[in-house]
Write a protein that holds these residues in place. Structure first.
Motif, PDB file in Angstrom:
ATOM      1  N   LEU A   4      55.389  36.660  62.244  1.00 27.25           N
ATOM      2  CA  LEU A   4      55.602  35.867  61.029  1.00 27.25           C
ATOM      3  C   LEU A   4      56.747  36.397  60.176  1.00 27.25           C
ATOM      4  CD1 LEU A   4      51.871  35.314  59.926  1.00 27.25           C
ATOM      5  CD2 LEU A   4      53.325  33.773  61.271  1.00 27.25           C
ATOM      6  N   ALA A   5      57.333  37.506  60.546  1.00 23.85           N
ATOM      7  CA  ALA A   5      58.325  38.176  59.701  1.00 23.85           C
ATOM      8  C   ALA A   5      59.554  37.306  59.462  1.00 23.85           C
ATOM      9  CB  ALA A   5      58.735  39.502  60.327  1.00 23.85           C
ATOM     10  N   GLY A   6      59.932  37.177  58.187  1.00 21.54           N
ATOM     11  CA  GLY A   6      61.181  36.544  57.808  1.00 21.54           C
ATOM     12  C   GLY A   6      61.300  35.075  58.150  1.00 21.54           C
ATOM     13  N   ARG A   7      60.189  34.372  58.270  1.00 25.72           N
ATOM     14  CA  ARG A   7      60.231  32.987  58.741  1.00 25.72           C
ATOM     15  C   ARG A   7      60.017  31.944  57.655  1.00 25.72           C
ATOM     16  NH1 ARG A   7      55.953  32.315  63.350  1.00 25.72           N
ATOM     17  NH2 ARG A   7      56.331  30.159  62.665  1.00 25.72           N
ATOM     18  N   PHE A   8      59.685  32.364  56.421  1.00 25.23           N
ATOM     19  CA  PHE A   8      59.203  31.392  55.456  1.00 25.23           C
ATOM     20  C   PHE A   8      59.987  31.403  54.149  1.00 25.23           C
ATOM     21  CE2 PHE A   8      55.810  32.428  58.354  1.00 25.23           C
ATOM     22  CZ  PHE A   8      55.383  31.165  58.742  1.00 25.23           C
ATOM     23  N   ASP A   9      60.183  30.193  53.628  1.00 23.78           N
ATOM     24  CA  ASP A   9      60.783  30.038  52.306  1.00 23.78           C
ATOM     25  C   ASP A   9      59.746  30.279  51.211  1.00 23.78           C
ATOM     26  OD1 ASP A   9      63.335  28.899  53.364  1.00 23.78           O
ATOM     27  OD2 ASP A   9      61.990  27.283  53.993  1.00 23.78           O
ATOM     28  N   LEU A  10      58.491  29.949  51.521  1.00 24.25           N
ATOM     29  CA  LEU A  10      57.418  30.019  50.536  1.00 24.25           C
ATOM     30  C   LEU A  10      56.180  30.644  51.163  1.00 24.25           C
ATOM     31  CD1 LEU A  10      57.646  26.268  49.423  1.00 24.25           C
ATOM     32  CD2 LEU A  10      58.834  28.178  48.344  1.00 24.25           C
ATOM     33  N   VAL A  11      55.535  31.548  50.435  1.00 25.80           N
ATOM     34  CA  VAL A  11      54.208  32.040  50.788  1.00 25.80           C
ATOM     35  C   VAL A  11      53.289  31.677  49.637  1.00 25.80           C
ATOM     36  CG1 VAL A  11      52.770  34.063  51.244  1.00 25.80           C
ATOM     37  CG2 VAL A  11      55.062  33.910  52.249  1.00 25.80           C
ATOM     38  N   VAL A  12      52.175  31.013  49.949  1.00 26.11           N
ATOM     39  CA  VAL A  12      51.276  30.488  48.927  1.00 26.11           C
ATOM     40  C   VAL A  12      49.857  30.973  49.198  1.00 26.11           C
ATOM     41  CG1 VAL A  12      50.311  28.395  47.907  1.00 26.11           C
ATOM     42  CG2 VAL A  12      52.712  28.435  48.612  1.00 26.11           C
ATOM     43  N   PRO A  69      64.960  36.179  52.838  1.00 30.41           N
ATOM     44  CA  PRO A  69      65.623  36.617  51.610  1.00 30.41           C
ATOM     45  C   PRO A  69      65.755  35.457  50.630  1.00 30.41           C
ATOM     46  CG  PRO A  69      66.762  37.499  53.535  1.00 30.41           C
ATOM     47  CD  PRO A  69      65.731  36.546  54.054  1.00 30.41           C
ATOM     48  N   GLY A  70      65.343  35.703  49.401  1.00 34.30           N
ATOM     49  CA  GLY A  70      65.374  34.657  48.390  1.00 34.30           C
ATOM     50  C   GLY A  70      64.143  33.774  48.363  1.00 34.30           C
ATOM     51  N   GLY A  71      63.247  33.933  49.346  1.00 35.30           N
ATOM     52  CA  GLY A  71      62.007  33.163  49.353  1.00 35.30           C
ATOM     53  C   GLY A  71      61.039  33.667  48.300  1.00 35.30           C
ATOM     54  N   SER A  72      59.994  32.890  48.045  1.00 37.42           N
ATOM     55  CA  SER A  72      59.095  33.215  46.936  1.00 37.42           C
ATOM     56  C   SER A  72      57.631  33.201  47.337  1.00 37.42           C
ATOM     57  CB  SER A  72      59.285  32.230  45.776  1.00 37.42           C
ATOM     58  OG  SER A  72      60.570  32.378  45.195  1.00 37.42           O
ATOM     59  N   LEU A  73      56.882  34.143  46.753  1.00 40.21           N
ATOM     60  CA  LEU A  73      55.428  34.171  46.814  1.00 40.21           C
ATOM     61  C   LEU A  73      54.869  33.465  45.589  1.00 40.21           C
ATOM     62  CD1 LEU A  73      52.569  35.283  47.655  1.00 40.21           C
ATOM     63  CD2 LEU A  73      53.151  37.324  46.306  1.00 40.21           C
ATOM     64  N   PHE A  74      53.877  32.599  45.807  1.00 41.06           N
ATOM     65  CA  PHE A  74      53.185  31.914  44.722  1.00 41.06           C
ATOM     66  C   PHE A  74      51.691  32.203  44.868  1.00 41.06           C
ATOM     67  CE2 PHE A  74      57.008  29.536  45.653  1.00 41.06           C
ATOM     68  CZ  PHE A  74      57.558  29.307  44.398  1.00 41.06           C
ATOM     69  N   ALA A 121      56.843  35.496  42.594  1.00 38.96           N
ATOM     70  CA  ALA A 121      57.666  36.679  42.859  1.00 38.96           C
ATOM     71  C   ALA A 121      58.618  36.366  44.009  1.00 38.96           C
ATOM     72  CB  ALA A 121      56.793  37.881  43.190  1.00 38.96           C
ATOM     73  N   ARG A 122      59.867  36.787  43.875  1.00 35.14           N
ATOM     74  CA  ARG A 122      60.898  36.425  44.840  1.00 35.14           C
ATOM     75  C   ARG A 122      61.313  37.611  45.705  1.00 35.14           C
ATOM     76  NH1 ARG A 122      66.289  36.918  44.502  1.00 35.14           N
ATOM     77  NH2 ARG A 122      66.228  37.337  42.249  1.00 35.14           N
ATOM     78  N   ALA A 123      61.564  37.340  46.961  1.00 37.14           N
ATOM     79  CA  ALA A 123      62.124  38.354  47.850  1.00 37.14           C
ATOM     80  C   ALA A 123      63.617  38.488  47.553  1.00 37.14           C
ATOM     81  CB  ALA A 123      61.924  37.948  49.311  1.00 37.14           C
ATOM     82  N   PRO A 124      64.130  39.696  47.397  1.00 33.56           N
ATOM     83  CA  PRO A 124      65.542  39.851  47.030  1.00 33.56           C
ATOM     84  C   PRO A 124      66.471  39.445  48.164  1.00 33.56           C
ATOM     85  CG  PRO A 124      64.569  41.972  47.541  1.00 33.56           C
ATOM     86  CD  PRO A 124      63.431  40.990  47.548  1.00 33.56           C
ATOM     87  N   HIS A 125      67.656  39.007  47.768  1.00 30.88           N
ATOM     88  CA  HIS A 125      68.706  38.798  48.754  1.00 30.88           C
ATOM     89  C   HIS A 125      69.267  40.159  49.151  1.00 30.88           C
ATOM     90  CE1 HIS A 125      69.004  34.422  48.546  1.00 30.88           C
ATOM     91  NE2 HIS A 125      68.785  34.521  47.248  1.00 30.88           N
TER      92      HIS A 125
END
Length: 282
Positions: free
Chosen positions: A122-130, A155-160, A272-276
């Motif tokens: 699952l690593a690095g595959r998602f724009d959003l984690v909810v 990178p740049g994706g977000s956790l909600f 919370a956002r994953a940094p670029h």
């Protein structure tokens, strides 16, 4: 009676057994508070405005739903245009989620995994984690959960995250007021469950579970420690539904936790956002 001397190691196995049971029971009766499967198949919306507004437009985005149960909310995100993957540690829930996806005709992938130990695939595959409602109280290793969410993001994706507020979770009953749960600390607490939040009148065989109290400070710190950039923390004193079946409903239809002449928060929301990655100039 809550036992504060529970062994943290047995938490996952005990809790999986409970959620296997709940995955079989939820949506199986006409009086279920949350899981009306037939109306969902017919198109009913299961997401609440809080998470809809927090997450925003998901069309065309890759979305990972953690602790997805048997998939109703996961598939609701799919109806909004996301490419969805749901994760749950209950094999019963995952099997039922796959059947529900087939019934609705919605494309979705469901993965059986502990959210404290997400697979590397699952690593690095998602724009959003909810993840929404009744999430972190089941998590013994909060840092591992946050690391997994961060690992899954591009990178740049977000956790909600939208969950029950730790202050609300301390309260057992309102009349009389009984507070029997710690505010944070993360220590495992064993309890015995004989029913379900989805249908308070339904009796189930007694099952031991282990839950973990986490404070707002501990949750935000875990997100930051995992390398995520916290952009939003909301504390919400009103909810559209009563997550635990103990809150009074106001004239406006919303549920609140009374505290003197005011109210304590019922829910919190975190983005919370994953940094670029840093780019170096020549």
């Amino acid at each position: 009676m809550i036992d504060t001397l529970a062994n943290a190691d047995d938490g996952t196995a005990l809790n999986r057994a409970l959620w296997d049971t709940l995955a079989r029971v939820h949506g199986s009766t006409a009086t279920d508070r949350f899981y009306d499967v037939e109306s969902f198949v017919a198109g009913r919306e299961t997401l609440h405005p809080l998470e809809r507004e927090l997450v925003g437009d998901v069309s065309g985005k890759d979305l990972l739903h953690l602790q997805c149960h048997f998939g109703m909310n996961t598939l609701s995100w799919a109806r909004l245009g996301a490419r969805v993957t749901g994760v749950d540690f209950s094999p019963t829930a995952v099997e039922r989620a796959r059947r529900l996806a087939e019934r609705t005709g919605l494309p979705a992938t469901f993965v059986e995994a502990d959210t404290q130990r997400l697979p590397d695939s699952l690593a690095g595959r998602f724009d959003l984690v909810v993840a929404t409602y009744g999430i972190l109280c089941w998590i013994g290793d909060l840092d591992a959960w946050m690391r997994g969410a961060a690992m899954a993001l591009r990178p740049g994706g977000s956790l909600f995250l939208v969950d029950l507020h730790p202050a609300f979770q301390t309260v057992a009953t309102l009349e009389p007021l009984v507070v029997d749960w710690p505010y944070g600390g993360g220590e495992p607490h064993r309890d015995t469950v004989t029913g379900t939040y989805a249908e308070p009148g339904l009796s189930l065989p007694a099952q031991d579970v282990v839950e973990y109290p986490h404070s707002i400070g501990e949750i935000v710190t875990a997100a930051a420690t995992a390398g995520l950039i916290v952009q939003h923390l909301g504390e919400h004193v009103a909810a559209e539904f009563d997550p635990r079946g103990i809150l009074p409903q106001g004239r406006d239809g919303l549920y609140r936790l009374p505290f003197g002449d005011s109210h304590l928060p019922v829910l919190y929301s975190l983005r919370a956002r994953a940094p670029h990655p840093h780019t170096c100039s020549a």
